[in-house]
Design a protein around this motif. Structure first.
Motif, PDB file in Angstrom:
ATOM      1  N   SER A   4       0.878  -1.176  -0.007  1.00  0.00           N
ATOM      2  CA  SER A   4      -0.131   0.059  -0.010  1.00  0.00           C
ATOM      3  C   SER A   4       0.933   1.477   0.038  1.00  0.00           C
ATOM      4  O   SER A   4       1.939   1.153   0.343  1.00  0.00           O
ATOM      5  N   LYS A   5       0.311   2.299  -0.420  1.00  0.00           N
ATOM      6  CA  LYS A   5       1.274   3.668  -0.364  1.00  0.00           C
ATOM      7  C   LYS A   5       1.672   3.994   1.082  1.00  0.00           C
ATOM      8  O   LYS A   5       0.821   3.898   1.882  1.00  0.00           O
ATOM      9  N   ALA A  16       3.967   2.165   2.629  1.00  0.00           N
ATOM     10  CA  ALA A  16       4.296   0.989   3.234  1.00  0.00           C
ATOM     11  C   ALA A  16       5.986   1.010   3.071  1.00  0.00           C
ATOM     12  O   ALA A  16       6.562   1.375   2.064  1.00  0.00           O
ATOM     13  N   ARG A  60       3.420   4.846  -4.141  1.00  0.00           N
ATOM     14  CA  ARG A  60       2.118   4.465  -4.600  1.00  0.00           C
ATOM     15  C   ARG A  60       1.793   2.874  -4.337  1.00  0.00           C
ATOM     16  O   ARG A  60       2.685   2.152  -4.058  1.00  0.00           O
ATOM     17  N   GLU A  61       0.597   2.489  -4.559  1.00  0.00           N
ATOM     18  CA  GLU A  61       0.175   1.259  -4.352  1.00  0.00           C
ATOM     19  C   GLU A  61       1.085   0.508  -5.544  1.00  0.00           C
ATOM     20  O   GLU A  61       1.308   0.775  -6.461  1.00  0.00           O
ATOM     21  N   LYS A 115       2.905  -3.386  -7.096  1.00  0.00           N
ATOM     22  CA  LYS A 115       2.928  -4.726  -7.258  1.00  0.00           C
ATOM     23  C   LYS A 115       4.186  -5.282  -7.457  1.00  0.00           C
ATOM     24  O   LYS A 115       4.957  -4.641  -8.699  1.00  0.00           O
TER      25      LYS A 115
END
Length: 219
Positions: free
Chosen positions: A32-33, A35, A99-100, A102
């Protein structure tokens, strides 16, 4: 999700066993943003392969001062997080999701084994490590020889390109962390930029109102 070959530049030069080893070992992570993925004193994390999002790579001084050394975006790979896989490399970094994001994490032991068996992987690693060290040296030169007004103006223009907007949604504290200085220094310089008509300040954001003037300041 299994790691995709388009994210590994040397995938086609690997043999079937090497590809299988990578595919089996890669662990997908979603951040998540805000983290923190990795702290400077933590153990060796492994090789990071960014699928989407944005990561900030920074170093932290003993006094708690941060400075950003580079960012990672889609298709980027982080080697410093797997420095234990490379002989003679000691580099402590912290990694934060801006940002989020992956990504896949390839364990350091797996990547070290891959470099030992694949010339393509070893050559790619050497090229990427040289490129990252060049970025760190460039940053050091900026800090040592370039005045802060030029660094800040350049940073704002870079952020504009990253965010795709003339409004930068960063606090003065966060800008200070990126540039390795104190918030008060950032605030004073931004107020000067505002007096020059180059920016407009509001809570939590900086609007770039005169790009030509900012470019002049950066130069």
């Amino acid at each position: 999700m299994e790691i995709e070959e388009k994210y590994i530049p040397f995938w086609k030069e690997l043999n079937d066993n090497e590809r299988s080893m990578l595919a089996r070992s890669a662990v997908e992570r979603v951040l998540s943003k805000g983290a923190l993925l990795h702290g400077g004193t933590a153990g060796c994390l492994g090789l990071l392969v960014v699928r989407s999002g944005q990561l900030r790579i920074f170093v932290l001084s003993d006094e708690g001062k941060e400075i950003t050394i580079y960012r990672l975006f889609e298709f980027d790979i982080c080697l410093f997080s797997a420095s234990c896989a490379m002989n003679g490399i000691q580099f402590q970094i912290s990694i934060e999701a801006e940002r989020e994001t992956k990504l896949w994490v390839i364990p350091a032991a797996v990547y070290k084994k891959l470099m030992g068996s694949s010339i393509a992987a070893a050559n790619y690693t050497n090229r990427l490590m040289a490129s990252r060290f060049s970025e760190v040296m460039w940053l050091m030169e900026q800090i040592m020889w370039k005045s802060f007004d030029k660094r800040l103006a350049g940073f704002l223009l870079e952020e504009r390109a990253v965010e795709g907007s003339d409004t930068i949604t960063l606090t003065h504290d966060k800008i200070a962390a990126h540039l390795g200085t104190a918030r008060e220094v950032v605030t004073r310089m931004l107020r000067y930029f505002q007096s020059e008509g180059a920016v407009n300040l509001s809570r939590g954001s900086v609007a770039l109102t005169d790009l030509k003037r900012l470019r002049e300041l950066a130069e």
